[in-house]
Design a protein around this motif. Sequence first.
Motif, mmCIF file in Angstrom:
data_model
loop_
_atom_site.group_PDB
_atom_site.id
_atom_site.type_symbol
_atom_site.label_atom_id
_atom_site.label_comp_id
_atom_site.label_asym_id
_atom_site.label_seq_id
_atom_site.Cartn_x
_atom_site.Cartn_y
_atom_site.Cartn_z
ATOM 1 N N GLY A 243 0.941 -1.168 -0.054
ATOM 2 C CA GLY A 243 0.088 0.124 0.196
ATOM 3 C C GLY A 243 0.940 1.301 0.085
ATOM 4 N N VAL A 244 0.387 2.419 -0.253
ATOM 5 C CA VAL A 244 1.061 3.574 -0.480
ATOM 6 C C VAL A 244 1.036 4.466 0.951
ATOM 7 N N SER A 245 0.082 3.925 1.868
ATOM 8 C CA SER A 245 0.028 4.739 2.894
ATOM 9 C C SER A 245 -0.480 3.892 4.108
ATOM 10 N N GLY A 246 -0.193 4.128 5.308
ATOM 11 C CA GLY A 246 -0.954 3.347 6.553
ATOM 12 C C GLY A 246 -2.274 3.953 7.116
ATOM 13 N N TRP A 247 -2.757 5.050 6.211
ATOM 14 C CA TRP A 247 -4.092 5.524 6.656
ATOM 15 C C TRP A 247 -4.934 5.543 5.495
ATOM 16 N N THR A 248 -6.180 4.884 5.591
ATOM 17 C CA THR A 248 -7.185 4.849 4.643
ATOM 18 C C THR A 248 -7.615 5.997 3.843
ATOM 19 N N PRO A 249 -7.802 7.299 4.543
ATOM 20 C CA PRO A 249 -8.060 8.406 3.690
ATOM 21 C C PRO A 249 -7.206 8.779 2.742
ATOM 22 N N TYR A 250 -5.806 8.477 2.904
ATOM 23 C CA TYR A 250 -4.922 8.381 1.589
ATOM 24 C C TYR A 250 -4.627 7.284 0.842
ATOM 25 N N ALA A 251 -4.526 6.074 1.452
ATOM 26 C CA ALA A 251 -4.415 4.914 0.843
ATOM 27 C C ALA A 251 -5.535 4.450 -0.109
ATOM 28 N N LEU A 252 -6.553 4.627 0.020
ATOM 29 C CA LEU A 252 -7.736 4.195 -0.837
ATOM 30 C C LEU A 252 -7.843 5.120 -2.070
ATOM 31 N N PRO A 253 -7.883 6.385 -1.729
ATOM 32 C CA PRO A 253 -7.879 7.000 -3.091
ATOM 33 C C PRO A 253 -6.709 6.863 -3.902
ATOM 34 N N ALA A 254 -5.675 6.675 -3.229
ATOM 35 C CA ALA A 254 -4.362 6.439 -4.187
ATOM 36 C C ALA A 254 -4.461 5.093 -5.050
ATOM 37 N N GLY A 258 -5.000 5.731 -8.933
ATOM 38 C CA GLY A 258 -3.647 5.678 -9.718
ATOM 39 C C GLY A 258 -2.670 6.749 -9.381
ATOM 40 N N ARG A 259 -2.874 7.606 -8.473
ATOM 41 C CA ARG A 259 -1.843 8.647 -8.249
ATOM 42 C C ARG A 259 -1.472 8.521 -6.833
ATOM 43 N N TYR A 260 -0.289 9.027 -6.342
ATOM 44 C CA TYR A 260 0.077 8.931 -4.939
ATOM 45 C C TYR A 260 -0.561 10.139 -4.184
ATOM 46 N N PRO A 261 -0.507 9.970 -3.246
ATOM 47 C CA PRO A 261 -1.286 11.011 -2.174
ATOM 48 C C PRO A 261 -0.308 12.313 -2.249
ATOM 49 N N ALA A 262 -1.032 13.501 -2.620
ATOM 50 C CA ALA A 262 -0.556 14.749 -3.084
ATOM 51 C C ALA A 262 -0.895 15.817 -1.829
ATOM 52 N N ARG A 263 -2.361 15.820 -1.607
ATOM 53 C CA ARG A 263 -2.687 16.620 -0.567
ATOM 54 C C ARG A 263 -3.434 15.990 0.580
ATOM 55 N N PRO A 264 -3.683 16.630 1.842
ATOM 56 C CA PRO A 264 -4.391 15.992 2.732
ATOM 57 C C PRO A 264 -5.805 16.389 2.832
ATOM 58 N N VAL A 265 -6.542 16.075 1.835
ATOM 59 C CA VAL A 265 -7.874 16.305 1.572
ATOM 60 C C VAL A 265 -8.913 15.056 1.754
ATOM 61 N N ALA A 266 -10.236 15.379 1.865
ATOM 62 C CA ALA A 266 -11.122 14.393 2.159
ATOM 63 C C ALA A 266 -11.103 13.197 1.356
ATOM 64 N N PRO A 267 -11.497 11.925 1.549
ATOM 65 C CA PRO A 267 -11.602 11.194 0.469
ATOM 66 C C PRO A 267 -12.993 10.916 0.165
ATOM 67 N N HIS A 268 -13.080 12.178 -0.794
ATOM 68 C CA HIS A 268 -14.599 12.502 -1.242
ATOM 69 C C HIS A 268 -14.400 12.769 -2.838
ATOM 70 N N TYR A 269 -15.560 12.433 -3.563
ATOM 71 C CA TYR A 269 -15.369 12.615 -4.939
ATOM 72 C C TYR A 269 -15.410 14.078 -5.334
ATOM 73 N N SER A 270 -15.533 15.093 -4.445
ATOM 74 C CA SER A 270 -15.502 16.512 -4.812
ATOM 75 C C SER A 270 -13.843 16.608 -5.076
ATOM 76 N N GLN A 271 -12.974 15.816 -4.131
ATOM 77 C CA GLN A 271 -11.653 16.140 -4.260
ATOM 78 C C GLN A 271 -10.978 14.994 -5.128
ATOM 79 N N TYR A 272 -11.466 14.027 -5.283
ATOM 80 C CA TYR A 272 -10.873 12.942 -6.247
ATOM 81 C C TYR A 272 -11.960 12.718 -7.331
ATOM 82 N N PRO A 273 -12.020 13.681 -8.181
ATOM 83 C CA PRO A 273 -13.051 13.350 -9.128
ATOM 84 C C PRO A 273 -12.995 12.373 -10.188
#
Length: 683
Positions: A243-254, A258-273
Amino acid sequence: MADSAPAPPTLRAVDPAPGRPTPRTGWRAERGLLLEVVALVGLVVTQPMLDVLGRSPDFFLFHRATRGEILTLVALIALVPTLPVALLGAVSRLAGRRVRAAVHTGTVGLLLAALAVQVGRQGTPLRGVPLLLAAAVMGAAGAAAHRRWRGPGWALRVAAAGPPAFVALFLLASPASPVVLPGGPVGAAGAAGAGEHPPVVVLVLDELPLVSLLGPDARIDAARYPHFAELAAGSTWYRNATGVSGWTPYALPAMLTGRYPARPVAPHYSQYPDNLFTALGGLYDVRAQESITRLCPPSRCDQPASPTQGLGALVRESGRLLRQVTAPVDSRIAPEESYRELTAAEAGLDAAEPVPADPKFRWDSLDDNQPARFTTFLAGLRPSDRPTLHFLHLLMPHAPWAFLPSGARYAAPQDLPNDGAGWVELARQRHLAQLGYTDRLIGETLRALRAGGLYDKALVVVTADHGVSFDNGFQGRGMAAVRAAAGQVAWVPMFVKEPGQRAGRVDDRNWEHVDLLPTVADHAQVRIPWQVDGSSARQAPRERPDKRFYDRPGEPVSLPGGVPEPPPQPPPHPLVGAAVGERPVGGTARVADLAAFRAVDPDAGELPALVWGTVGASVRDGTLLAVAVNGRIGAVVPVVPPDAGGRRFAALLPDDRLFRAGVNRLDVYRVGPGDELRRLSVS
């Protein structure tokens, strides 16, 4: 010179009651006192609570909170703690100015002491009673200064603007803001390529280290986890997957972008369209079950409504967080500790599948004990006229641990530590027991796919977003755990069964979870319309051997690659499983849940399988205790060093065959030299 005319008499305002201010002056002063209380309560409660929750949008996503519920919770946090303090002040005003002033001074002192506890815990080594004493001194000094000089009062009245500012920051600028005020573009749909578009089934587990599945030979332990072994036997096992992170709000969006975590944003479609759901959503029907993310936009997803827990659950868990925030001792202030999958019975769902014909599972409760999200997922694994994406993120075997391998549940106190001598091993045993139950759920998934005719046709992906360390002193998923035990935190199971695949194979390429989306899209014959950091497993492996891991978005850490070796595990104590008869008494023990053994009902699907309590002074630290049920030893555990809970012990009894319906006998023995046993008198 003529005498001047006499001056007119001076009119004096008459005090309506001796010792009390005039009405106008009194209410103006009362308003100032209220502002001071608002400022202090805002600093003690509103700011720390909204700070924690604002950085944890997954808290609201997991509880499926609506916008109205979140706004109501914010209003309660901002207003309700002030009301009893203000009411106390209003009542004390009736007793006169001196009483009112004394009550207000005392209130200011208490609130300043509470604030000093939080500041002291962050900036000093003091904890517990010493911190409380220091905070009391600071509170008393602050109250005296407030009473003697006007400056502190004026400063507090200016600070009363804080709570509205804290609320505004939460709503407009915190990572949780998009959950309350969603917006932004809809993600791009992928372009359909030539060829078949197979059904896609993606099951993402949580907090599952690869090494937990491995036996001493570095293969999947088929005796303990037969269904994971069955899955590996028919799929491609990417053993060097991280995995790319130990924290689901960063790991699952990655994983899904298909992108590495870049910003500490909500795991929400508005932030990861742009994500898996939008890429496949133009061609595929999407049946998604998310847990602590909301990456699938409503316009693309047929996402069944998850069981909501309502405002009451938000308030209850927020109250627990407040106790952690204000406590004078160290505590892991983590909203995710409240994340527990509701069972199908708790959610009121009908069982999706018949009870398995498994002689080890002796009661009809497996379906009731299944996670509700999993039950709904199983029910949807049916053929369709259109290509379909079936997606489930399941918080298994993620803590809190509550399941035995059979599927029976057990109760556990909330104050059992997960780290420290004795406790880490118990945490690992509970994790492995819940992993045994997760293996059962994998078996149910494979059975449902075969029964529905999807198994041969579908692309099936089973993985986990991250692992967790059980090394003493480095338990958890933070960077300290990563540096000490990267193989437990970063490396995860990764299985891909291609359509029509029959034989299993092992691929040790450098898989990183940003490869998941490109791999799925490649098999689904869909072209991703945005740039990704990962690459499909159908392409050449990446050349670099090291891994990229993110404890914080935008700050990659390099980890050396290679399949991890399973950490050595202590062999089971030879007394486990042994029958034991009468033994002489040699000490005392108190068992917290002793009453549960007097009326065990296996048909209810719950057993008293976790035994915890305290021992008398005659039993020294580190002494081994054997815990037996109905004359057979189920566990041997040490007495841990004393802590706030006393001189404690705790034992997990994972073999449900120890129990029987009705009254069960519980015995605790002290293990001496040569495994000699002396029974402790249990109360």
